[in-house]
Motif scaffolding. Structure first.
Motif, mmCIF file in Angstrom:
data_model
loop_
_atom_site.group_PDB
_atom_site.id
_atom_site.type_symbol
_atom_site.label_atom_id
_atom_site.label_comp_id
_atom_site.label_asym_id
_atom_site.label_seq_id
_atom_site.Cartn_x
_atom_site.Cartn_y
_atom_site.Cartn_z
ATOM 1 N N LEU A 10 7.741 19.603 2.508
ATOM 2 C CA LEU A 10 7.732 18.788 3.121
ATOM 3 C C LEU A 10 6.798 17.256 3.506
ATOM 4 C CD1 LEU A 10 10.239 20.065 5.968
ATOM 5 C CD2 LEU A 10 11.197 18.339 3.951
ATOM 6 N N SER A 11 5.345 17.884 3.574
ATOM 7 C CA SER A 11 4.641 16.634 4.302
ATOM 8 C C SER A 11 4.227 15.907 3.016
ATOM 9 C CB SER A 11 3.158 17.921 4.175
ATOM 10 O OG SER A 11 3.529 19.054 5.620
ATOM 11 N N SER A 12 4.388 17.216 1.666
ATOM 12 C CA SER A 12 4.147 15.771 0.357
ATOM 13 C C SER A 12 5.511 15.059 -0.324
ATOM 14 C CB SER A 12 3.740 17.449 -0.878
ATOM 15 O OG SER A 12 3.009 18.206 -0.128
ATOM 16 N N LYS A 13 6.884 15.681 0.547
ATOM 17 C CA LYS A 13 7.591 14.883 0.281
ATOM 18 C C LYS A 13 7.714 13.070 0.169
ATOM 19 C CE LYS A 13 11.947 14.896 0.020
ATOM 20 N NZ LYS A 13 14.115 16.061 -0.162
ATOM 21 N N LEU A 14 7.088 14.088 2.427
ATOM 22 C CA LEU A 14 7.004 12.318 3.342
ATOM 23 C C LEU A 14 5.811 11.152 2.613
ATOM 24 C CD1 LEU A 14 8.651 11.831 6.150
ATOM 25 C CD2 LEU A 14 5.957 12.779 6.744
ATOM 26 N N GLU A 15 4.782 12.021 2.246
ATOM 27 C CA GLU A 15 3.903 11.241 1.580
ATOM 28 C C GLU A 15 4.947 10.526 0.343
ATOM 29 O OE1 GLU A 15 -0.923 11.391 -0.394
ATOM 30 O OE2 GLU A 15 0.286 13.462 0.771
ATOM 31 N N LEU A 16 5.085 10.616 -0.425
ATOM 32 C CA LEU A 16 5.667 10.202 -2.347
ATOM 33 C C LEU A 16 7.053 9.295 -1.089
ATOM 34 C CD1 LEU A 16 5.815 13.204 -4.409
ATOM 35 C CD2 LEU A 16 4.501 11.328 -4.369
ATOM 36 N N GLN A 17 7.880 9.481 0.021
ATOM 37 C CA GLN A 17 8.520 8.753 -0.105
ATOM 38 C C GLN A 17 7.671 7.689 0.767
ATOM 39 O OE1 GLN A 17 12.184 9.580 -0.793
ATOM 40 N NE2 GLN A 17 12.549 7.668 1.204
ATOM 41 N N GLY A 18 7.445 7.273 1.350
ATOM 42 C CA GLY A 18 5.829 6.967 2.060
ATOM 43 C C GLY A 18 5.636 5.843 0.850
ATOM 44 N N GLN A 19 5.398 6.394 -0.495
ATOM 45 C CA GLN A 19 4.833 5.083 -1.593
ATOM 46 C C GLN A 19 5.697 4.189 -2.029
ATOM 47 O OE1 GLN A 19 2.900 8.810 -3.239
ATOM 48 N NE2 GLN A 19 0.990 7.795 -3.167
ATOM 49 N N LYS A 20 7.010 5.592 -2.406
ATOM 50 C CA LYS A 20 8.418 4.719 -2.739
ATOM 51 C C LYS A 20 8.046 3.363 -2.314
ATOM 52 C CE LYS A 20 11.349 6.588 -4.879
ATOM 53 N NZ LYS A 20 12.642 6.969 -5.135
ATOM 54 N N LEU A 21 8.575 3.789 -0.223
ATOM 55 C CA LEU A 21 8.902 2.579 1.206
ATOM 56 C C LEU A 21 8.035 1.483 0.146
ATOM 57 C CD1 LEU A 21 10.434 1.755 2.579
ATOM 58 C CD2 LEU A 21 9.109 3.067 4.292
ATOM 59 N N GLU A 22 7.004 1.562 0.683
ATOM 60 C CA GLU A 22 5.556 0.829 0.495
ATOM 61 C C GLU A 22 5.633 -0.275 -0.777
ATOM 62 O OE1 GLU A 22 3.527 -0.587 2.803
ATOM 63 O OE2 GLU A 22 4.083 0.801 3.854
ATOM 64 N N ALA A 23 6.233 0.094 -1.512
ATOM 65 C CA ALA A 23 6.934 -0.101 -3.366
ATOM 66 C C ALA A 23 7.561 -1.277 -2.641
ATOM 67 C CB ALA A 23 6.594 0.641 -4.286
ATOM 68 N N ALA A 24 9.033 -0.965 -3.280
ATOM 69 C CA ALA A 24 9.928 -1.497 -2.472
ATOM 70 C C ALA A 24 9.984 -2.573 -1.402
ATOM 71 C CB ALA A 24 11.106 -0.046 -1.848
ATOM 72 N N LYS A 25 9.165 -2.415 -0.205
ATOM 73 C CA LYS A 25 8.664 -3.726 0.517
ATOM 74 C C LYS A 25 7.738 -5.284 -0.110
ATOM 75 C CE LYS A 25 8.132 -1.300 4.524
ATOM 76 N NZ LYS A 25 7.048 -0.603 6.391
ATOM 77 N N ARG A 26 6.585 -4.469 -1.167
ATOM 78 C CA ARG A 26 6.485 -5.458 -1.585
ATOM 79 C C ARG A 26 6.614 -6.303 -2.938
ATOM 80 N NH1 ARG A 26 3.288 -3.854 -6.566
ATOM 81 N NH2 ARG A 26 3.682 -1.569 -5.786
ATOM 82 N N LEU A 27 7.792 -5.213 -3.845
ATOM 83 C CA LEU A 27 8.666 -5.870 -4.747
ATOM 84 C C LEU A 27 10.184 -6.182 -3.842
ATOM 85 C CD1 LEU A 27 7.985 -2.856 -7.004
ATOM 86 C CD2 LEU A 27 7.564 -5.360 -7.285
ATOM 87 N N PHE A 28 10.420 -5.998 -3.514
ATOM 88 C CA PHE A 28 12.267 -5.980 -2.929
ATOM 89 C C PHE A 28 11.883 -6.952 -1.562
ATOM 90 C CE2 PHE A 28 13.044 -2.050 -4.679
ATOM 91 C CZ PHE A 28 13.766 -3.123 -6.281
ATOM 92 N N GLY A 29 11.139 -7.000 -0.561
ATOM 93 C CA GLY A 29 10.674 -7.908 0.920
ATOM 94 C C GLY A 29 11.049 -7.180 1.409
ATOM 95 N N GLU A 30 10.513 -6.682 2.960
ATOM 96 C CA GLU A 30 11.264 -6.588 4.198
ATOM 97 C C GLU A 30 12.407 -5.871 4.031
ATOM 98 O OE1 GLU A 30 8.194 -4.532 6.120
ATOM 99 O OE2 GLU A 30 6.805 -5.069 5.319
ATOM 100 N N ASN A 31 13.377 -6.844 4.505
ATOM 101 C CA ASN A 31 14.658 -6.441 4.874
ATOM 102 C C ASN A 31 15.385 -6.524 3.434
ATOM 103 O OD1 ASN A 31 13.402 -7.829 7.882
ATOM 104 N ND2 ASN A 31 13.545 -9.726 6.742
ATOM 105 N N SER A 32 15.069 -5.934 2.427
ATOM 106 C CA SER A 32 16.329 -5.226 1.618
ATOM 107 C C SER A 32 16.671 -4.182 1.891
ATOM 108 C CB SER A 32 15.419 -5.386 0.196
ATOM 109 O OG SER A 32 13.958 -4.329 -0.051
ATOM 110 N N ASP A 33 17.682 -4.475 0.994
ATOM 111 C CA ASP A 33 18.808 -3.223 1.033
ATOM 112 C C ASP A 33 17.729 -1.685 0.830
ATOM 113 O OD1 ASP A 33 20.594 -4.748 2.130
ATOM 114 O OD2 ASP A 33 21.334 -4.764 0.280
#
Length: 201
Positions: A75-98
């Protein structure tokens, strides 16, 4: 579509393509972790069933601890990977994106699971430590009883008495200790004390 709408749709499509490419390794990592998590959770379910049916033992608590350690690690590893996907989404789609909202909810769900299983791991580790301490205490008592029985055995032989039965009770007691059968240990102690008292007489 208007010209502006076509441009927005084109940018959105481009962002999705970039996001998929940039996060493909993270997505695969999460998929692999989910498989491992499924195995550890299956192990945990099995050992919890065993403990419910037969009571806790050193082996069952150790197995539970190992399963929980695996779950917490995954779960610790999964959380880190999910966080990296989240950061990429913020950068590419914007903070308020679906896309960001969806990934953020997933991140919180993983974090909640991690907190819950970490708490269960800490509890199990404490129980296992208490079990070990109790077992070590009983082992010390066994050593003291063994020494006392040796002395009583010498006296019994001098009096021409057979001391085999008492020694057999000690062996049974030690065997019960190794299998962590609490009730059997208490019964054996009681029987052993009675035998020692009879020998003294």
């Amino acid at each position: 579509y208007t010209e502006g709408g076509e441009i927005m749709a084109s940018k959105d499509k481009e962002a999705k393509i970039k996001f998929t490419a940039e996060t493909s390794e993270f997505t695969k990592g999460i998929s692999d972790i989910n498989k491992s998590l499924g195995n550890f959770k299956s192990d945990l379910k099995l050992v919890n069933t065993e403990i419910k049916a037969n009571g806790a033992s050193f082996d069952s608590l150790s197995d539970k601890q190992k399963a929980l350690q695996g779950i917490v690690g995954d779960l610790s590893s999964k959380l880190e990977l999910q966080g990296q996907k989240l950061e990429a989404a913020k950068r590419l789609f914007g903070e308020n994106s679906d896309e960001v909202d969806k990934l953020y909810r997933g991140y919180n769900n993983i974090q909640g699971e991690l907190i819950r299983y970490t708490s269960e791991l800490n509890k199990t580790t404490t129980e296992l430590s208490q079990f070990e301490n109790a077992t070590n205490g009983v082992e010390t008592e066994v050593e003291q009883l063994d020494s006392a029985l040796d002395e009583l055995g010498d006296s019994a032989r001098d009096a021409g008495q057979d001391f085999t039965v008492a020694k057999g009770a000690l062996a049974e007691f030690a065997g019960n200790l190794m299998t962590s059968a609490k009730d059997a240990i208490l019964d054996s102690v009681s029987n052993l004390v009675e035998l020692v008292e009879e020998t003294k007489e």
